[in-house]
Design a protein around this motif. Structure first.
Motif, PDB file in Angstrom:
ATOM      1  N   GLY A 283       0.815  -1.203   0.000  1.00  0.00           N
ATOM      2  CA  GLY A 283       0.000   0.000   0.000  1.00  0.00           C
ATOM      3  C   GLY A 283       0.847   1.252   0.000  1.00  0.00           C
ATOM      4  N   LEU A 284       0.318   2.315   0.590  1.00  0.00           N
ATOM      5  CA  LEU A 284       0.901   3.650   0.531  1.00  0.00           C
ATOM      6  C   LEU A 284       0.848   4.272   1.924  1.00  0.00           C
ATOM      7  CD1 LEU A 284       1.842   6.078  -1.385  1.00  0.00           C
ATOM      8  CD2 LEU A 284      -0.585   6.712  -1.450  1.00  0.00           C
ATOM      9  N   SER A 285       1.837   5.111   2.250  1.00  0.00           N
ATOM     10  CA  SER A 285       1.812   5.778   3.563  1.00  0.00           C
ATOM     11  C   SER A 285       2.046   7.274   3.401  1.00  0.00           C
ATOM     12  CB  SER A 285       2.876   5.180   4.489  1.00  0.00           C
ATOM     13  OG  SER A 285       4.192   5.464   4.036  1.00  0.00           O
ATOM     14  N   PHE A 286       1.412   8.048   4.279  1.00  0.00           N
ATOM     15  CA  PHE A 286       1.533   9.503   4.329  1.00  0.00           C
ATOM     16  C   PHE A 286       2.000   9.922   5.723  1.00  0.00           C
ATOM     17  CE2 PHE A 286      -1.808   8.738   1.204  1.00  0.00           C
ATOM     18  CZ  PHE A 286      -1.584   9.674   0.200  1.00  0.00           C
ATOM     19  N   SER A 287       2.605  11.098   5.818  1.00  0.00           N
ATOM     20  CA  SER A 287       2.876  11.684   7.131  1.00  0.00           C
ATOM     21  C   SER A 287       2.761  13.193   7.085  1.00  0.00           C
ATOM     22  CB  SER A 287       4.264  11.312   7.647  1.00  0.00           C
ATOM     23  OG  SER A 287       4.514  11.985   8.872  1.00  0.00           O
ATOM     24  N   PHE A 288       2.007  13.725   8.043  1.00  0.00           N
ATOM     25  CA  PHE A 288       1.898  15.166   8.244  1.00  0.00           C
ATOM     26  C   PHE A 288       2.504  15.558   9.593  1.00  0.00           C
ATOM     27  CE2 PHE A 288      -1.503  13.607   5.576  1.00  0.00           C
ATOM     28  CZ  PHE A 288      -1.487  14.475   4.494  1.00  0.00           C
ATOM     29  N   ALA A 289       3.157  14.602  10.239  1.00  0.00           N
ATOM     30  CA  ALA A 289       3.613  14.798  11.615  1.00  0.00           C
ATOM     31  C   ALA A 289       5.116  14.949  11.740  1.00  0.00           C
ATOM     32  CB  ALA A 289       3.152  13.614  12.474  1.00  0.00           C
ATOM     33  N   HIS A 290       5.856  14.854  10.623  1.00  0.00           N
ATOM     34  CA  HIS A 290       7.305  14.828  10.715  1.00  0.00           C
ATOM     35  C   HIS A 290       7.932  15.934   9.874  1.00  0.00           C
ATOM     36  CE1 HIS A 290       6.012  10.643  11.585  1.00  0.00           C
ATOM     37  NE2 HIS A 290       6.966  10.709  12.485  1.00  0.00           N
ATOM     38  N   LEU A 291       9.197  16.182  10.161  1.00  0.00           N
ATOM     39  CA  LEU A 291       9.981  17.180   9.437  1.00  0.00           C
ATOM     40  C   LEU A 291      11.214  16.508   8.827  1.00  0.00           C
ATOM     41  CD1 LEU A 291       9.909  20.014  12.132  1.00  0.00           C
ATOM     42  CD2 LEU A 291       8.381  19.764  10.165  1.00  0.00           C
TER      43      LEU A 291
END
Length: 560
Positions: free
Chosen positions: A197-205
């Motif tokens: 599948g696919l993964s997203f992140s809005f929590a990291h820099l």
């Protein structure tokens, strides 16, 4: 069953993963599959087959860990240690938008920096050990699929996919229609090759403190990628939402609920935690998951079993402090230079200002506790909060933290329990149908905690000590609930014809060992690890992988 039966396990307490009551029974293995399972006396003897007396111990499907970051470690450790020791037979990696493919030759250093920053690992270690003997996801899966210990599911990181298609513009702007189409085509190609599948992140820099590529994607891009998954007929989505800004995190939850409803794709958001600062925030978030599930969305939360706690040595770094650019820059320096800069009054004032002004950081600073001193100067401070010591001394938090650390050459161990500390609330989350057990981060943040061991802790704390889950329910939560939702077909239950991923354990003693430091990484660096208690044996695809805490020579794992 074309393969002959090679193993029969008798005198077992069968917990089949479905949640049904345990029963005294036996199981036969032929090749990589379960040939038969049933009550005592139901499996006939087979000439030449090995017979094992389980002695009344529990025989269950192998546990599944849906949230790991073993992507680089598998390049030097095909066993993904120490996770299989804890009864885990299948892992999922590539979470939080970061993975190792696809990658262009010119982007390899950037990918190492991204992984090092997001998952808090030393870039030099990754540069030494990740060969990048691939470009496409198909080539990567073929390379990683050789001689594996556990089964491995691989998510394609959205940040990596965007970097491959857009280059530096991935962190600067929205994608064009053509770029979105190319990303979607690459994702479908990866899924056909075996990606999960696919993964997203809005929590990291990233390594420079900049937002990851996900922040620059718009909804049409995210929709197109989930539609690509739907077309492929295979694949799930993992999302790390922005938790430091609860309103933004809730907006992202709602967006992915709508996307799941629109496309039919399963989406898992990680993590859902009980927080010290906003004690009831988890209820609001959980209600939104329930709302979307009631509408028909395949939207789940992920939570972990253990508290979200870190062991911090400023000689190694801190995932929390490194979220602030000034702290990050100093923690990236060689230790000798770190010591010099941490002694500078102007530097300290700037670091304290970051803590005072960064959202949520002042509260997180209050969770630092002196865990273990390395010398007599700090021995009397063990077990005390740094903030309380600072108040006694009339010093700032930063001055006090650095004074203590410098007295030990930056080797003082501080503990930071950030969230998930209320066992009653955690127990409710672990048993909730809208929640999956995951988020443990095994393979990441290795100088601050060991993410392996949540499976044992589930039985130790929430089955035996608190009675919050039955034995059968706990097994179900770690097996069939995850296999079904995450598309791990014919795994997660003890059924004839299904893959023989098995764990044999003592229900009275299963648990996690103490967290210890091990200098066992290539190049001589170290990490925190945990051993297991009560795990007698682990089989992957019908082959014995772990026996009595020791690994065999078998490497039966597959890409799943």
């Amino acid at each position: 069953m074309s393969e002959p039966v090679q193993l029969i396990i008798r005198q077992a307490r069968i917990v089949d993963g479905s949640g049904a009551p345990a029963y005294d029974g036996e199981l036969a293995v032929a090749g990589d599959r379960i040939a038969a399972v049933g009550p005592r006396g139901s499996v006939p003897a087979v000439p030449g087959a090995t017979e094992l007396d389980a002695g009344g111990r529990v025989l269950a499907p192998g546990f599944i860990d849906i949230h790991t970051h073993y992507d680089p470690q598998l390049c030097w450790d095909r066993l993904a240690t120490p996770t299989p020791e804890h009864g885990v037979t299948s892992i999922v990696m590539g979470n939080c938008s970061i993975g190792m493919a696809p990658v262009r030759p010119g982007h390899r250093r950037k990918l190492v920096s991204l992984f090092g920053s997001v998952e808090d690992m030393e870039s030099a270690l990754l540069e030494r050990t990740v060969p990048f003997a691939w470009e496409s996801v198909a080539e990567y899966l073929a390379w990683q699929g050789r001689e594996l210990g556990p089964n491995v599911g691989v998510l394609v990181g959205h940040a990596v996919l965007r970097l491959y298609v857009m280059g530096d513009a991935a962190q600067q702007r929205a994608a064009t229609d053509d770029e979105i189409a190319r990303m979607a085509a690459l994702l479908e190609e990866a899924l056909r090759a075996g990606a999960l599948g696919l993964s997203f992140s809005f929590a990291h820099l990233d390594e420079a403190g900049h937002e990851l590529p996900c922040h620059h994607a718009d909804r049409r891009e995210r929709l197109a990628l989930l539609q690509a998954i739907a077309r492929a007929g295979r694949g799930v989505v993992e999302v790390a939402p922005q938790l430091l800004n609860p309103d933004e995190g809730l907006r992202q939850l709602d967006e992915f609920g709508a996307l799941s409803l629109e496309t039919g794709v399963m989406v898992s958001l990680s993590p859902l935690l009980q927080s010290r600062g906003r004690r009831e925030a988890w209820r609001e978030l959980l209600a939104r998951f329930e709302h979307w599930q009631a509408r028909g969305a395949k939207l789940f939360a992920q939570t972990q079993v253990r508290p979200l706690d870190f062991t911090i040595r400023l000689s190694q770094g801190s995932a929390i402090l490194a979220k602030m650019p000034g702290w990050r820059a100093l923690l990236d320096l060689p230790v000798a230079e770190r010591v010099r800069r941490f002694s500078d009054e102007a530097v300290r004032q700037a670091l304290q200002l970051e803590i005072d002004t960064a959202p949520g950081m002042a509260g997180l600073a209050g969770t630092f506790v002196v865990k273990r001193a390395m010398g007599p100067a700090n021995r009397a401070l063990e077990g005390r909060r740094v903030r309380e010591i600072a108040e006694e001394r009339g010093r700032s938090f930063t001055d006090t933290l650095l004074d203590i650390a410098l007295a030990d050459g930056l080797e003082t161990e501080f503990n930071q329990a950030v969230a998930h500390t209320d066992a009653a609330i955690v127990g409710d989350l672990l048993d909730h149908p809208a929640v999956h057990i995951g988020s443990a981060d095994a393979g990441a943040h290795i100088t601050q905690f060991s993410g392996a061991g949540d499976s044992g802790l589930l039985f130790e704390r929430y089955v035996r000590e608190r009675g919050r889950l039955t034995l059968e329910r706990a097994v179900q939560r770690l097996t069939s609930d995850l296999a079904g939702a995450w598309g791990l077909r014919q795994r997660g239950a003890l059924r004839p014809g299904w893959f023989a991923d098995l764990v044999l354990f003592d229900a009275a003693t299963i648990g996690r060992g103490e967290e210890v430091w091990a200098d066992d990484l290539p190049g001589g660096s170290g990490r925190y690890v945990r051993g297991a208690r009560g795990i007698e044996a682990v089989w992957v695809n019908g082959q014995l992988l772990v026996e009595g805490g020791r690994y065999t020579d078998a490497r039966p794992g597959r890409i799943v």
